[in-house]
Design a protein around this motif. Structure first.
Motif, PDB file in Angstrom:
ATOM      1  N   UNK A 116      39.411  -7.444 -20.780  1.00 23.49           N
ATOM      2  CA  UNK A 116      40.466  -8.382 -20.422  1.00 23.49           C
ATOM      3  C   UNK A 116      41.135  -8.963 -21.654  1.00 23.49           C
ATOM      4  N   UNK A 117      42.408  -8.647 -21.825  1.00 19.61           N
ATOM      5  CA  UNK A 117      43.165  -9.219 -22.922  1.00 19.61           C
ATOM      6  C   UNK A 117      42.911  -8.582 -24.274  1.00 19.61           C
ATOM      7  N   UNK A 118      42.158  -7.496 -24.299  1.00 27.50           N
ATOM      8  CA  UNK A 118      41.850  -6.829 -25.558  1.00 27.50           C
ATOM      9  C   UNK A 118      43.059  -6.039 -26.039  1.00 27.50           C
ATOM     10  N   UNK A 119      43.485  -6.214 -27.313  1.00 26.30           N
ATOM     11  CA  UNK A 119      44.661  -5.478 -27.794  1.00 26.30           C
ATOM     12  C   UNK A 119      44.391  -3.976 -27.815  1.00 26.30           C
ATOM     13  N   UNK A 120      45.377  -3.208 -27.398  1.00 28.26           N
ATOM     14  CA  UNK A 120      45.251  -1.753 -27.397  1.00 28.26           C
ATOM     15  C   UNK A 120      46.150  -1.093 -28.426  1.00 28.26           C
ATOM     16  N   UNK A 121      47.008  -1.884 -29.065  1.00 28.36           N
ATOM     17  CA  UNK A 121      47.908  -1.357 -30.088  1.00 28.36           C
ATOM     18  C   UNK A 121      47.215  -1.417 -31.447  1.00 28.36           C
ATOM     19  N   UNK A 122      47.059  -0.271 -32.145  1.00 25.84           N
ATOM     20  CA  UNK A 122      46.389  -0.279 -33.457  1.00 25.84           C
ATOM     21  C   UNK A 122      47.034  -1.238 -34.455  1.00 25.84           C
ATOM     22  N   UNK A 123      48.359  -1.382 -34.391  1.00 26.02           N
ATOM     23  CA  UNK A 123      49.027  -2.293 -35.324  1.00 26.02           C
ATOM     24  C   UNK A 123      48.641  -3.739 -35.048  1.00 26.02           C
ATOM     25  N   UNK A 124      48.501  -4.085 -33.764  1.00 29.14           N
ATOM     26  CA  UNK A 124      48.081  -5.447 -33.414  1.00 29.14           C
ATOM     27  C   UNK A 124      46.652  -5.703 -33.879  1.00 29.14           C
ATOM     28  N   UNK A 125      45.799  -4.680 -33.770  1.00 34.80           N
ATOM     29  CA  UNK A 125      44.426  -4.818 -34.247  1.00 34.80           C
ATOM     30  C   UNK A 125      44.406  -5.006 -35.758  1.00 34.80           C
ATOM     31  N   UNK A 126      45.274  -4.269 -36.469  1.00 35.52           N
ATOM     32  CA  UNK A 126      45.340  -4.401 -37.927  1.00 35.52           C
ATOM     33  C   UNK A 126      45.729  -5.816 -38.324  1.00 35.52           C
ATOM     34  N   UNK A 127      46.615  -6.445 -37.551  1.00 38.09           N
ATOM     35  CA  UNK A 127      47.008  -7.833 -37.834  1.00 38.09           C
ATOM     36  C   UNK A 127      45.797  -8.752 -37.698  1.00 38.09           C
ATOM     37  N   UNK A 128      44.996  -8.559 -36.632  1.00 39.08           N
ATOM     38  CA  UNK A 128      43.785  -9.359 -36.445  1.00 39.08           C
ATOM     39  C   UNK A 128      42.799  -9.145 -37.592  1.00 39.08           C
ATOM     40  N   UNK A 129      42.609  -7.894 -37.972  1.00 37.52           N
ATOM     41  CA  UNK A 129      41.680  -7.541 -39.052  1.00 37.52           C
ATOM     42  C   UNK A 129      42.087  -8.244 -40.348  1.00 37.52           C
TER      43      UNK A 129
END
Length: 286
Positions: A116-129
């Motif tokens: 639920x609500x987990x980002x699926x876009x690699x670019x969005x994950x990179x921003x979090x990282x």
């Protein structure tokens, strides 16, 4: 291989390394090594892993990953002998970092988050990282010992390893600077900067100052690495491919010259250039 068999294999490798470092029964070469002396081998093995990936041969990759793992086990053994840490601490540290840097996947205790609500876009994950890394840098966590550094400000690039290949480090430095807004707005302006640096190299050459020439060449290479970053190209990988292309074409050129009866060592520049252009034409036909 099962988890139990994998653990047994790791334990055996760690045991073998301990034996090689045993003062009474070990290997003289292994006993003579220090953390600094094996660094060149570690770097070399990392590049051989990259080469195995490029070759696309799983058996080669398996073997090269083993060689790289040996370097990790070796460094951990050397640290264990001084009481600093051991291999288990290395594994625990990277495990904690993975959990910490994936708050969209794990709870702080390592339990997997409910869907639920987990980002699926690699670019969005990179921003979090990168946001997590920025918080770690601010706290000094990502650079061991940095929290105890007596300097009031160790600098914005303190955690970028100095042992990285120069092109890769240039890309990381420029990316870090860009993250706070110190950057050109588009690649065209970086191209203009590259041209400016070429002019400055020419000027230094005209003045005949070796030190100035070297400095301007460094500025040019840094600008090229910056351009690669703007175009989402890994400069180190681009240069590796450029090296491979030159090697392939030069080897084909030498083969062509030899086939025509004039070995490379006895060919003049005109003959080599003609053969080089022929090789390029052949490549375009493929």
């Amino acid at each position: 291989m099962s988890a139990q068999a994998t653990q047994a294999a790791i334990d055996r490798l760690i045991g073998l390394m301990a034996t090689l470092r045993d003062p009474d029964f070990g290997c003289a070469w292994d006993l003579a090594q220090t953390p600094a002396s094996i660094v060149p081998f570690t770097i070399e093995e990392a590049y051989e892993v990259a080469d195995a990936v490029e070759r696309g041969r799983p058996s080669d990759l398996r073997d090269e990953l083993g060689d790289l793992l040996l370097q990790v086990v070796f460094q951990a053994r050397l640290a264990e002998e001084t009481g600093a840490f051991d291999f288990g601490d290395v594994v625990a540290a990277i495990t904690a970092k993975l959990i910490r840097r994936h708050p969209h996947v794990f709870e702080p205790d390592g339990r997997v988050l409910e869907d639920g609500g987990r980002p699926t876009d690699p670019d969005a994950v990179a921003v979090l990282w990168n946001a997590v890394k920025a918080r770690e840098r601010a706290a000094g966590r990502d650079t061991p010992g940095l929290e105890d550094d007596p300097r009031p400000d160790p600098g914005p690039f303190a955690d970028i390893a100095r042992a990285l290949p120069a092109l890769s480090r240039a890309e990381k430095i420029s990316r870090r600077a860009a993250s706070v807004g110190f950057d050109w707005p588009d690649p065209a302006e970086v191209v203009a900067k590259v041209r400016e640096e070429i002019d400055e190299v020419s000027q230094a050459m005209a003045e005949g100052a070796p030190g100035a020439i070297a400095e301007e060449i460094g500025d040019l290479l840094f600008s090229v690495a910056n351009l690669a970053r703007h175009l989402s190209i890994d400069p180190e990988e681009a240069l590796r491919r450029g090296n491979a292309k030159f090697e392939r074409r030069f080897t084909a050129m030498a083969t062509r010259l030899d086939r025509d009866g004039t070995p490379l060592a006895k060919s003049d520049l005109a003959a080599m250039e003609a053969a080089w252009q022929a090789v390029k034409r052949d490549e375009r036909k493929e």
